[in-house]
Design a protein around this motif. Structure first.
Motif, short mmCIF file in Angstrom:
data_model
loop_
_atom_site.label_atom_id
_atom_site.label_comp_id
_atom_site.label_asym_id
_atom_site.label_seq_id
_atom_site.Cartn_x
_atom_site.Cartn_y
_atom_site.Cartn_z
N GLN A 41 0.85 -1.18 0.00
CA GLN A 41 0.00 0.00 0.00
C GLN A 41 0.89 1.23 0.00
O GLN A 41 1.56 1.54 0.98
CB GLN A 41 -0.91 0.00 1.23
N LEU A 42 0.90 1.92 -1.11
CA LEU A 42 1.74 3.10 -1.23
C LEU A 42 1.07 4.28 -0.52
O LEU A 42 -0.16 4.39 -0.48
CB LEU A 42 1.95 3.43 -2.72
N PRO A 43 1.87 5.20 0.04
CA PRO A 43 1.29 6.35 0.75
C PRO A 43 0.54 7.26 -0.22
O PRO A 43 1.03 7.56 -1.30
CB PRO A 43 2.52 7.05 1.34
N ARG A 44 -0.66 7.68 0.19
CA ARG A 44 -1.48 8.52 -0.67
C ARG A 44 -2.06 9.66 0.15
O ARG A 44 -2.20 9.58 1.37
CB ARG A 44 -2.61 7.71 -1.31
N ASP A 45 -2.41 10.72 -0.55
CA ASP A 45 -2.99 11.88 0.09
C ASP A 45 -4.40 11.54 0.56
O ASP A 45 -5.23 11.10 -0.24
CB ASP A 45 -3.04 13.04 -0.91
N PRO A 46 -4.70 11.70 1.85
CA PRO A 46 -6.06 11.35 2.31
C PRO A 46 -7.14 12.20 1.67
O PRO A 46 -8.28 11.77 1.57
CB PRO A 46 -5.98 11.58 3.82
N ASP A 47 -6.80 13.40 1.23
CA ASP A 47 -7.79 14.27 0.58
C ASP A 47 -7.95 13.96 -0.89
O ASP A 47 -8.69 14.64 -1.59
CB ASP A 47 -7.39 15.74 0.76
N GLY A 48 -7.25 12.95 -1.38
CA GLY A 48 -7.36 12.62 -2.80
C GLY A 48 -6.28 13.32 -3.62
O GLY A 48 -5.40 14.00 -3.10
N LYS A 49 -6.40 13.15 -4.90
CA LYS A 49 -5.40 13.69 -5.82
C LYS A 49 -5.60 15.19 -6.00
O LYS A 49 -6.73 15.67 -6.06
CB LYS A 49 -5.54 12.95 -7.15
N ASN A 50 -4.50 15.90 -6.09
CA ASN A 50 -4.55 17.35 -6.24
C ASN A 50 -3.81 17.73 -7.51
O ASN A 50 -2.58 17.72 -7.55
CB ASN A 50 -3.92 18.01 -5.01
N VAL A 51 -4.57 18.02 -8.55
CA VAL A 51 -3.96 18.40 -9.83
C VAL A 51 -3.21 19.72 -9.69
O VAL A 51 -2.14 19.91 -10.29
CB VAL A 51 -5.05 18.49 -10.92
N ASP A 52 -3.76 20.64 -8.88
CA ASP A 52 -3.08 21.93 -8.70
C ASP A 52 -1.70 21.76 -8.09
O ASP A 52 -0.74 22.45 -8.49
CB ASP A 52 -3.93 22.84 -7.81
N LEU A 53 -1.58 20.83 -7.14
CA LEU A 53 -0.27 20.58 -6.52
C LEU A 53 0.72 20.03 -7.53
O LEU A 53 1.90 20.44 -7.56
CB LEU A 53 -0.43 19.61 -5.34
N ILE A 54 0.28 19.14 -8.39
CA ILE A 54 1.17 18.58 -9.43
C ILE A 54 1.62 19.69 -10.37
O ILE A 54 2.81 19.79 -10.71
CB ILE A 54 0.45 17.46 -10.19
N CYS A 55 0.68 20.51 -10.80
CA CYS A 55 1.03 21.60 -11.73
C CYS A 55 2.02 22.56 -11.09
O CYS A 55 3.00 22.96 -11.73
CB CYS A 55 -0.24 22.32 -12.17
N ASP A 56 1.76 22.93 -9.85
CA ASP A 56 2.66 23.89 -9.19
C ASP A 56 4.04 23.29 -8.96
O ASP A 56 5.06 23.96 -9.15
CB ASP A 56 2.05 24.31 -7.85
N THR A 57 4.09 22.02 -8.56
CA THR A 57 5.39 21.38 -8.32
C THR A 57 6.18 21.26 -9.61
O THR A 57 7.40 21.57 -9.64
CB THR A 57 5.18 20.00 -7.69
N LEU A 58 5.55 20.82 -10.67
CA LEU A 58 6.26 20.71 -11.95
C LEU A 58 6.67 22.08 -12.47
O LEU A 58 7.77 22.23 -13.03
CB LEU A 58 5.36 19.99 -12.97
N ARG A 59 5.79 23.05 -12.31
CA ARG A 59 6.13 24.40 -12.80
C ARG A 59 7.34 24.95 -12.05
O ARG A 59 8.25 25.54 -12.66
CB ARG A 59 4.93 25.32 -12.62
N ALA A 60 7.38 24.74 -10.74
CA ALA A 60 8.53 25.21 -9.97
C ALA A 60 9.81 24.51 -10.41
O ALA A 60 10.88 25.14 -10.51
CB ALA A 60 8.28 24.99 -8.48
N ALA A 61 9.71 23.20 -10.70
CA ALA A 61 10.90 22.47 -11.14
C ALA A 61 11.38 22.97 -12.49
O ALA A 61 12.59 23.17 -12.71
CB ALA A 61 10.59 20.97 -11.20
N MET A 62 10.47 23.22 -13.42
CA MET A 62 10.86 23.71 -14.74
C MET A 62 11.43 25.12 -14.66
O MET A 62 12.37 25.46 -15.40
CB MET A 62 9.66 23.65 -15.69
N GLU A 63 10.86 25.95 -13.81
CA GLU A 63 11.41 27.31 -13.67
C GLU A 63 12.81 27.30 -13.07
O GLU A 63 13.64 28.16 -13.40
CB GLU A 63 10.46 28.13 -12.79
N SER A 64 13.09 26.32 -12.23
CA SER A 64 14.44 26.24 -11.65
C SER A 64 15.44 25.62 -12.63
O SER A 64 16.62 25.93 -12.58
CB SER A 64 14.40 25.43 -10.36
#
Length: 1319
Positions: free
Chosen positions: A793-816
């Motif tokens: 059982q892999l760790p998962r967000d109890p609130d479900g999937k957050n598309v905004d978090l994925i977009c923000d994390t990837l955007r920050a990585a690409m900007e860096s």
């Protein structure tokens, strides 16, 4: 891409019989062999190795004593329980093996050359010495006799109209005279004995005869039907041989032809025309073909050849070759080398009539040999990425190897060929994990050639560079004679370790098998042959028919012919073999012999998989399926193809026998990951390890590569676990796997390694593609659930999937990493968020336009805007650009859109002329952003307030508007008044009064509180308005009237007493509301004891009478409904039993229960009729309410009468339960005023009603009816009657809410209502 692998050999040497064997036949039911010799007929049992019967023909005078006689045919007749024997002298004999009676049923004076029975044994054909054909019935009654040589072509003669005649054709350099040249006849071959050959088609409708024409001396093939009518004659074929065999499937007739430089096997159609050929691997005049034989299923053609005598001292051999065809190419699969002279020379061959791959051989020295083969796919077994997924196909002296990891080519094409000096009989790949690409070949001379795989990198440059010949090893036997008698001495050769082989040989004189350890002794000098010696041997009772090895556990499993499985400890010094046991310790035994076996781990236990030739699949001794055509084990998966044209892929790690059996037996699986449709007749060739390719072969021979969803997802999960994002992405993109799996497989790991993800993909298009497929759904729970019962059982967000978090994390990585290179991907990250950040996107585009970066990888503003228009609708983008209040950006977007400049330029020019706040108000109003609009308008000054108030009223923006103005301002009060009016219109008077009171509009607030019955707030407002005493009294009476309408007698009495000073009216209101004690308090407060006699006591007695009448009515109603309910249930049970006994099927559930009984009562019929003819529909809420009222009718015989009775009973119980508090209060005042009899009477009546209810509850709401209100009881212990009885309770469709009717009402026994003083 299959080969024939030897399963077992059965020998019977030195059969005790006189003379020389000449021919033989099989008795299939008895399992014996009938052998005809120059002395007579004998019956032998090759299994027990004994002679069953012996019938001498010399003593009876049918064969001469000098041994010159010849038996030309032997046939076992199943219907007559006899054997038919034909001699060359012309006698046809019928022998009864049970009584040893011998009868001559006919004789031909000219002799008999051939006796041939039809496949259905209804007809017998004799070829006489005078070249005639005699057709007789099975009772030896002659039908017809015909000359074998006919001048006519036959009934199938071709019709020509003269087109294309030879005289009209162009003949090139030969000239016109070539058209008139006569074709010279070709004589028969020099070694042809001129004897006729006969063969029947599989259905017995036609037979073919090959005979030498006396006029031309050439052989011809003629086709006749069952009525002995000539159908066709073959075209002239130079060098046509005597061998003849009609394929049982009826398509082709096989024969041989000597050509100038080769010798071919040719095929004739039924019309006599040639149709295809293949070349035998011999030189011209090197061998002669004695016979051709098709096996029972037409898949193998046996060619019996013999060396021609060329030199006196040369060693002559006899060959038996087995040929198969695939993809229009003929493969030489097996070679059996016999001696061409002496006792080991074959005199007759025959395929088994029942077992397709069983060949019977009879040798001149009374040696009988039986060989069983089966189809197998020789593939490498490695699981590492270095494994090449090799598959080897035997083709005579050549071995065709295909490397499926690198290329997929259809047979007979291949990746490379290995050419050997001797024909190959078996191919095996090394089972060692590090050498899985190495292969060894066993040829017809029992010599092993080993080939090893070198550097894999050389494969791409030059394939043959890494294949090199290592050593040839000849196996040394203790008894050389064994090899001469049985050319297939060894079988089931398995390469288990470097330099170590296991092989099986079968005892020629007993049902035993010997398991040999073969070890390679390398030669000291290069170029010399090494020696393969038998280091040790183990003899076992029984015939070993399969051997499989598991490289991971180093286990060897042996299968005997009776299905027993043994575990062979090959590494142990004792070399012991013990029965293979299941986890319970019980020895495993296949119910049927399996032709393919493998070892694998299932749920942590090592199991034996087996597949029979009848498609029955076993795991250990449990049959899990009966429609499996092929299977393969790859890593943690079991792949199978079925007769239903599907390929299933089952996960083995967490599986059990029951789950596997359920998965294979299910006709339709909901999980498309494990099941996929394939082409009809597909078989598994191999699975590429650490890849997604599954190679299937079609019946014709061509290949198909499929990427099974289960293999694809398993490989993707492995790549993602290893952070190999690029490989996973490219595979998912190519095979159309949802890219959300990249994140959903392990969200935490993905978000922690987004920089690795970006760097590995290194493509703006790939990253944009990933963004566009993002969605909130967790695909590991919907589309791609983990295989089996995965415990990880892999760790998962109890609130479900957050598309905004994925977009923000990837955007920050690409900007860096590189914001200029990934500019378009950064824009996509903004757009793909749940609420697209179009303003931020437009701002970035505006920055690019203002200052274009000089980096080569940078994107221009025009390119970025053009890309944005692909993601966002141009009109939406135009509106958002307008919402930035930046007119330069608006013009840039508008120019890229399809808008007409005449539309937007005047509008923009008008906006530019406005004051800033009003300009922004106009834009926000245009964009329907009304909250922002009133904010900007509020800053424009008081002169714009009327316009602002109108907008607030139109859009109900009162709360937002109140925040824009200070609380003491006139604008705030005006908005509050409008808000209060709005709330009054919406029927919220109390909220309206609060809003109005807050802003100081007390008069309007008083009206609102008065309308809502909020008497405390209304009186507060009266105080704020400084009401006089008379005004307060009037207001109090008004409020009391309002409260009385709302049945709030206590509040109304309080208002009248305190503000209207009318305590008498207040007492009357309290008596109406049954507040006896409060009324007494007020009487004693004002010392009006006379009211007790005049009002209170009469009211109490009247209330007691009303309670008694109510209890009597409710008790009678309860008893009546209870009696009717028992009657309804009894009638229903009787109807159930009657209809179940009659096995009648009625009602609207007949489609679901087509083979079980159903229950139909009169109420069911009327219910169905009434519903089908009802006009009740969902046209209006009025109709729906009307239908709801009519749903439960208490009318006798109504379809839902039981539910209606339960509902009525439940209402009675609840109404009585609610009286407990009132009962306690009235009993107290009755006792207080000494109305003991009335109080006791009321308490007794109420107690009786409660006892009746408590006693009746278990009878009305029984446990059985509560269970029957749920779904029908199903399961392994259910019967048809029990299922129907439970289902009948749900016969009439009812809403979900009706289930509450079958639950008993709750009674609170803790409520204190009884007055103990009355007991």
């Amino acid at each position: 891409m299959r080969n024939l692998r030897l399963l077992r050999t059965l020998e019977f040497r030195d059969i005790p019989a006189a003379g020389k064997p000449q021919c033989f036949s099989l008795r299939t039911e008895q399992g014996t062999v009938l052998i005809g010799s120059d002395h007579g007929l004998i019956e032998v049992d090759p299994v027990t190795r004994e002679v069953k019967n012996e019938i001498p023909l010399v003593a009876e005078g049918f064969l001469p004593e000098d041994g010159s006689g010849r038996v030309v045919g032997v046939q076992d007749l199943l219907d007559q329980e006899s054997v038919c024997v034909a001699t060359a002298s012309g006698d046809v004999l019928l022998c009864n093996l049970g009584t040893h009676q011998l009868e001559c049923v006919g004789s031909v004076a000219s002799g008999i050359s051939v006796m041939s029975w039809s496949p259905d044994q209804e007809l017998v054909l004799l070829v006489t010495g005078q070249q005639t054909l005699i057709m007789m019935t099975k009772d030896f009654e002659p039908i017809l006799e015909q000359q074998i040589h006919q001048d006519d072509f036959g009934e199938g003669k071709f019709i020509t109209v003269g087109w294309g005649r030879k005289e009209t054709q162009f003949h090139g350099s030969e000239g016109r005279q070539a058209a008139f040249q006569m074709q010279m006849p070709h004589s028969a071959l020099p070694w042809d004995d001129h004897s006729p050959q006969v063969t029947w088609r599989g259905d017995g409708q036609f037979f073919a005869v090959s005979v030498v024409c006396p006029e031309t001396g050439a052989r011809k093939v003629r086709v006749w039907n069952r009525e002995l009518a000539l159908q066709s004659t073959s075209e002239p074929v130079a060098g046509l041989g005597p061998a003849l065999a009609w394929r049982p499937s009826g398509s082709l007739i096989a024969s041989t032809q000597d050509k100038p430089n080769q010798q071919d096997v040719v095929f004739f159609e039924k019309n006599g025309l040639l149709h295809g050929h293949f070349t035998l691997p011999f030189l011209k005049d090197e061998v002669k073909v004695n016979a051709l034989l098709w096996n029972a299923d037409s898949s193998v053609l046996a060619v019996w050849l013999e060396d021609l005598q060329r030199e006196e001292d040369a060693t002559r051999k006899t060959y038996v070759q087995l040929w198969t065809v695939g993809n229009y190419h003929w493969y030489l699969k097996q070679n059996l080398h016999f001696s061409a002279c002496g006792e080991n020379k074959p005199v007759s061959l025959m395929w088994d009539l029942v077992t397709p791959f069983r060949l019977h051989v009879l040798c001149q020295g009374w040696h009988y040999l039986c060989c069983d083969w089966h189809w197998t796919t020789d593939r490498s077994s490695g699981d590492s990425p270095r494994a090449l997924a090799n598959v080897a196909v035997i083709d005579g002296h050549r071995v065709l190897v295909t490397v499926f990891r690198q290329t997929v080519v259809p047979p007979p094409l291949c990746t490379y060929r290995l050419l050997l000096p001797q024909p190959v009989n078996q191919v095996m790949f090394s089972a060692h994990p590090q050498g899985s690409n190495d292969l060894a070949l066993l040829d017809a001379s029992n010599q092993i050639s080993i080939y090893k795989c070198g550097n894999l990198s050389a494969f791409i440059v030059l394939l043959m560079s890494f294949i090199y010949f290592n050593v040839s090893n000849r196996i040394q036997f203790e008894n050389i004679e064994d090899q001469e008698v049985n050319p297939l001495k060894l079988c089931l050769l398995t390469w288990i370790q470097e330099g170590v082989f296991l092989a099986v040989s079968h005892s020629p004189c007993s049902p035993q098998s010997t398991l040999h350890h073969l070890t390679v002794a390398p030669s000291e000098m290069d170029g010399e042959q090494g020696q393969l010696s038998v280091s040790s041997s183990v003899t076992m009772d029984g015939v070993i028919i399969s051997l499989c090895y598991n490289s991971k556990t180093k286990s060897v499993a042996l299968q005997l012919a009776d299905g027993q499985i043994f575990k062979y400890f090959w590494e142990s010094p004792s070399l012991a073999a013990e029965p293979w046991k299941n986890p319970e310790g019980v020895p495993i035994r296949f119910p049927y012999p399996c032709v393919q076996t493998e070892l694998t781990m299932i749920a942590g236990e090592e199991c034996v998989l087996g597949l029979t030739d009848r498609c029955r699949f076993f795991i250990n001794d449990i049959e899990v399926a009966s429609n499996i055509t092929s299977f393969a084990v790859s890593d943690e998966f079991l792949l199978l193809t079925t007769h239903s044209h599907t390929c299933q892929c089952l996960y083995l790690r967490d599986a059990s026998f029951k789950t596997l059996q359920a998965g294979l037996s299910s006709s339709s699986l909901s999980n498309e990951e494990t099941l996929r449709k394939v082409e009809r007749g597909s078989r598994i060739v191999t699975v590429v390890p650490q890849d997604t390719k599954l190679i299937l072969q079609m019946p014709r021979g061509n290949l198909e590569v499929v990427h099974h969803r289960a293999l694809v997802l398993a490989q993707i999960r492995k790549w993602l676990d290893k952070l190999m994002f690029k490989e996973a992405f490219e595979c998912m993109r190519k095979l159309r796997i949802n890219l959300n799996l990249l994140h959903d497989h392990n969200p935490q790991v993905f978000l922690e390694n987004v920089e690795t993800f970006v760097k590995q993909l290194d493509s703006v298009n790939y990253i944009n593609l990933f963004f566009t497929e993002l969605k909130e759904e967790d695909v590991t729970k919907t589309m791609y659930p983990p295989p089996g019962n995965s415990s990880v059982q892999l760790p998962r967000d109890p609130d479900g999937k957050n598309v905004d978090l994925i977009c923000d994390t990837l955007r920050a990585a690409m900007e860096s990493i590189n914001p200029h290179k990934y500019c378009l991907s950064i824009l996509t990250a903004h757009v793909k968020k749940t609420t697209p950040e179009l303003e931020a996107v437009l701002q970035k585009v505006h920055e690019l336009q203002a200052s274009a970066p000089s980096v080569p990888e940078a994107v221009s503003a025009e390119e970025a805007l053009r890309y944005l228009l692909l993601l966002v609708d141009v009109h939406e983008l135009y509106d958002h650009s307008l919402g930035t209040y930046d007119f330069d950006l608006v013009l840039m977007v508008a120019e890229k859109s399809q808008k007409d400049p005449k539309e937007y330029l005047p509008f923009l020019n008008t906006l530019k002329k406005m004051e800033t706040n009003y300009q922004r108000f106009t834009i926000d109003k245009y964009l329907k952003r009304y909250e922002k609009a009133i904010g900007h308008l509020s800053k424009c000054g008081p002169e714009y307030f009327p316009e602002c108030l109108n907008l607030i009223k139109d859009k109900n923006l009162y709360n937002e508007a109140l925040k824009l103005y200070p609380s003491g301002s006139p604008q705030y009060k005006e908005i509050s008044v409008a808000y209060g009016e709005h709330l009054l219109q919406r029927q919220h008077p109390e909220a309206a009064g609060l809003v109005l009171a807050r802003c100081g509009a007390y008069e309007r607030a008083l009206e609102a509180f008065l309308a809502g019955g909020s008497w405390q707030q209304a009186l507060c407002m009266a105080a704020q308005l400084n009401f006089t005493k008379d005004q307060l009294a009037g207001l109090g009476r008004t409020l009391a009237g309002k409260l009385l309408e709302q049945r709030r007698h206590g509040d109304a009495a309080t208002v009248l007493e305190q503000y209207a000073q009318d305590y008498e009216e207040a007492v009357l209101l309290l008596l109406d509301g049954a507040a006896w004690e409060e009324a007494l308090r007020m009487v004693y407060k004002y010392n009006r004891l006379d009211i007790i006699e005049t009002n209170i006591k009469p009211s109490i007695l009247e209330a007691q009478k009303n309670y008694m009448a109510f209890l009597d009515s409710q008790t009678a109603t309860f008893s009546r409904h209870k009696r009717r309910l028992s009657v309804v249930r009894e009638l229903k049970e009787q109807a159930q039993q009657v209809n179940l006994d009659d096995e009648g099927l009625h009602g609207q559930e007949s489609d679901l229960f087509s083979e079980t009984s159903s229950v139909m009562t009169a109420s069911d019929v009327s219910g169905r009729y009434s519903h089908s003819n009802s006009r009740i529909s969902a046209r209006s809420s009025k109709n729906r309410r009307k239908a709801e009222r009519k749903k439960h009718s208490l009318k006798e015989g109504s379809p839902l009468e039981e539910q209606a009775l339960l509902e009525a009973l439940k209402e009675v119980v609840q109404s009585i339960e609610k009286l407990k508090d009132e009962m306690y209060h009235i009993l107290k005042v009755l006792f207080l005023f000494a109305f003991d009899e009335q109080a006791k009477e009321l308490q007794k009546a109420f107690e009786d009603a409660l006892q009746l209810i408590e006693k009746s509850l278990p009878e009305i709401w029984t446990v059985t009816h509560q269970q029957n209100s749920a779904t029908p009881v199903l399961g392994p212990n259910s019967t048809a009657n029990s299922i129907m009885a439970s289902y009948q309770q749900q016969k009439t469709p009812a809403p979900v809410l009706d289930a509450e009717l079958f639950m008993p009402p709750k009674i609170n026994k803790r409520t204190q209502w009884k007055l103990s003083l009355l007991e």
